[in-house]
Design a protein around this motif. Structure first.
Motif, PDB file in Angstrom:
ATOM      1  N   ILE A  30       0.834  -1.200   0.000  1.00 21.26           N
ATOM      2  CA  ILE A  30       0.000   0.000   0.000  1.00 21.26           C
ATOM      3  C   ILE A  30       0.871   1.253   0.000  1.00 21.26           C
ATOM      4  CG2 ILE A  30      -1.579   1.350   1.458  1.00 21.26           C
ATOM      5  CD1 ILE A  30      -2.794  -1.432   2.287  1.00 21.26           C
ATOM      6  N   GLN A  31       1.911   1.255   0.826  1.00 22.97           N
ATOM      7  CA  GLN A  31       2.788   2.427   0.883  1.00 22.97           C
ATOM      8  C   GLN A  31       3.560   2.606  -0.421  1.00 22.97           C
ATOM      9  OE1 GLN A  31       4.440   4.010   4.487  1.00 22.97           O
ATOM     10  NE2 GLN A  31       4.409   1.962   5.390  1.00 22.97           N
ATOM     11  N   ARG A  83       1.183   4.194  -2.827  1.00 20.90           N
ATOM     12  CA  ARG A  83       0.952   5.602  -2.496  1.00 20.90           C
ATOM     13  C   ARG A  83       2.135   6.475  -2.900  1.00 20.90           C
ATOM     14  NH1 ARG A  83       3.099   7.950   1.671  1.00 20.90           N
ATOM     15  NH2 ARG A  83       3.260   6.061   2.932  1.00 20.90           N
ATOM     16  N   GLN A 113      -5.901   5.143  -6.748  1.00 19.36           N
ATOM     17  CA  GLN A 113      -6.865   4.413  -5.926  1.00 19.36           C
ATOM     18  C   GLN A 113      -6.210   3.132  -5.418  1.00 19.36           C
ATOM     19  OE1 GLN A 113     -11.066   5.539  -8.011  1.00 19.36           O
ATOM     20  NE2 GLN A 113      -9.733   4.202  -9.186  1.00 19.36           N
ATOM     21  N   ILE A 114      -6.294   2.909  -4.108  1.00 19.00           N
ATOM     22  CA  ILE A 114      -5.700   1.737  -3.479  1.00 19.00           C
ATOM     23  C   ILE A 114      -6.772   1.078  -2.617  1.00 19.00           C
ATOM     24  CG2 ILE A 114      -3.865   0.868  -1.984  1.00 19.00           C
ATOM     25  CD1 ILE A 114      -2.339   3.521  -2.584  1.00 19.00           C
ATOM     26  N   THR A 128      -7.270   4.015  -0.130  1.00 18.51           N
ATOM     27  CA  THR A 128      -8.379   4.941  -0.329  1.00 18.51           C
ATOM     28  C   THR A 128      -9.728   4.270  -0.088  1.00 18.51           C
ATOM     29  OG1 THR A 128      -8.405   4.414  -2.696  1.00 18.51           O
ATOM     30  CG2 THR A 128      -7.071   6.304  -1.990  1.00 18.51           C
ATOM     31  N   ARG A 187      -5.933   2.453   5.706  1.00 17.80           N
ATOM     32  CA  ARG A 187      -6.210   3.823   5.274  1.00 17.80           C
ATOM     33  C   ARG A 187      -5.169   4.796   5.823  1.00 17.80           C
ATOM     34  NH1 ARG A 187     -11.473   4.861   3.154  1.00 17.80           N
ATOM     35  NH2 ARG A 187     -12.689   2.942   2.954  1.00 17.80           N
ATOM     36  N   GLY A 198      -2.304   4.745   3.312  1.00 18.70           N
ATOM     37  CA  GLY A 198      -2.504   5.160   1.929  1.00 18.70           C
ATOM     38  C   GLY A 198      -3.675   4.550   1.203  1.00 18.70           C
TER      39      GLY A 198
END
Length: 385
Positions: free
Chosen positions: A215-216, A219, A225-226, A245, A240, A243
């Motif tokens: 996720i990072q 981002r 959009q993740i 969404t 969240r 990062g």
């Protein structure tokens, strides 16, 4: 010298924290005093037998036995001694471990694929990679393995110089431990193997330590959009912070969400990183992957999983890619330092990923928390009393 470690004596565990004997480093080896060790699902898979087999089974097949062995492959520490021929490390250096050894000379290293280094093969076979003998011994003198040739669940360990990366001494060692596995594996899965770039949509299935790294990575590299997919509500909320969404409990639940977010196109990349990948996980992830997209299998699977049923015609005609990865297809000697720089500039969050610190003696409780979905990353802090 004498030291203490968390040892597995056979499949099923539990971890046994006990004293062991450690020999000085020989040629090409380094003695490290460990500062911290991350709690990764891989070590639990060895305990459960997903990545291992009982000694009696291995003996019946004429294969080397794996137990007893010291656990841990994600760690950080300080060099205390070096063996003959070691010039890249000196006492006092701060280091993180690399469960993928890097010789720097084989075909894979020479072509920029250190994560496939020939020296990294056989990391679950006991003995030192330098000469096959043992530096770690049980209290009664028997050979003692160390997982991934690291043995990070020990107050002290001896490893090959090829299995270490020097880091800036200003980096906090406890946080730096995550640079040994969770962060490069997750970050690289999204960025290196998944090819995530600005404006993309990424789905991450499994929002633990590795999933959070993915996720990072997305981002930082500009994903628009993740979507974090995890059945544990705590992990959905945590994602969240790093990062994500959007979030969902299951891949099936994420299907309509991703379809709406992308106007029917689906995700550019999907990273699959639950605690244990099943055939259903793969099928679900490919449904979330757009045509021409990439589905990256990052988590481990049981060694008994041999096949996955795919909608093969859709897979072929939609030009999808199903990819495996080790260490996030990162090059330890270059990428660990690069990721550390992202942390130092505030872009990569490490401290926030550490949900809880544990004493070495509490390792069984720590893994109970991990299995229960209560932590993103737990760390054994050897300075904790």
């Amino acid at each position: 010298m004498k030291s203490r470690a968390a040892i597995l004596h056979d499949v099923g565990g539990p971890w046994s924290v006990e004293e062991f004997e450690l020999d000085p480093p020989r040629a090409g080896e380094v003695l490290v005093e460990m500062a911290a060790a991350g709690l990764c699902h891989s070590d639990d898979h060895i305990l459960k037998g997903d990545m291992s087999a009982p000694n009696d089974v291995l003996r019946s097949l004429g294969l080397p036995t794996m137990f007893p062995t010291i656990g841990g492959h994600e760690g950080s520490g300080i060099v205390r001694d070096v063996g003959d021929g070691v010039t890249e490390f000196a006492p006092g250096d701060h280091v993180v471990t690399s469960f993928v050894a890097v010789c720097g000379q084989c075909r894979w290293c020479a072509t920029g694929m250190e994560y496939l280094c020939d020296a990294g093969i056989g990391t679950l076979t006991p003995g030192m990679p330098t000469d096959g003998t043992f530096r770690h011994h049980t209290a009664d003198g028997k050979p003692l393995g160390h997982i991934s040739k690291i043995g990070a669940f020990a107050e002290h360990t001896v490893v090959a110089a090829d299995s270490l990366v020097k880091i800036d001494p200003e980096l906090p060692l406890v946080s730096a431990a995550l640079l040994a596995c969770a962060i490069p594996t997750g970050y690289g899965s999204a960025v290196n193997r998944g090819g995530v770039r600005g404006g993309d949509t990424l789905v991450v299935i499994g929002a633990g330590g590795i999933g959070t790294g993915a996720i990072q990575g997305a981002r930082i590299n500009g994903a628009a959009q993740i979507v974090a997919v995890d059945p544990v509500e705590f992990k959905q909320k945590s994602a969240r912070r790093f990062g994500a969404t959007h979030s969902a409990a299951t891949a099936a639940e994420a299907l309509d969400l991703v379809r709406d977010l992308t106007f029917g196109v689906m995700a550019d990349a999907v990273v699959v990183s639950p605690s244990l990948i099943t055939p259903d996980d793969v099928r679900g992830a490919l449904k979330l992957t757009r045509k021409g997209g990439t589905c990256v299998l990052t988590g481990m699977t049981s060694q008994l999983t041999r096949k996955v049923n795919l909608d093969l015609q859709d897979f072929i005609l939609m030009n999808k890619t199903l990819a495996g990865t080790v260490f996030g297809s990162c090059n330890p000697r270059a990428d660990v330092v690069r990721l550390a720089r992202l942390y130092q500039t505030g872009q990569l969050l490490l401290d926030e990923m550490i949900t809880r610190r544990y004493r070495l003696d509490d390792i069984n409780d720590a893994y109970a928390d991990l299995r229960g979905g209560e932590i993103i990353r737990g760390v054994i802090d050897f300075a904790t009393d």
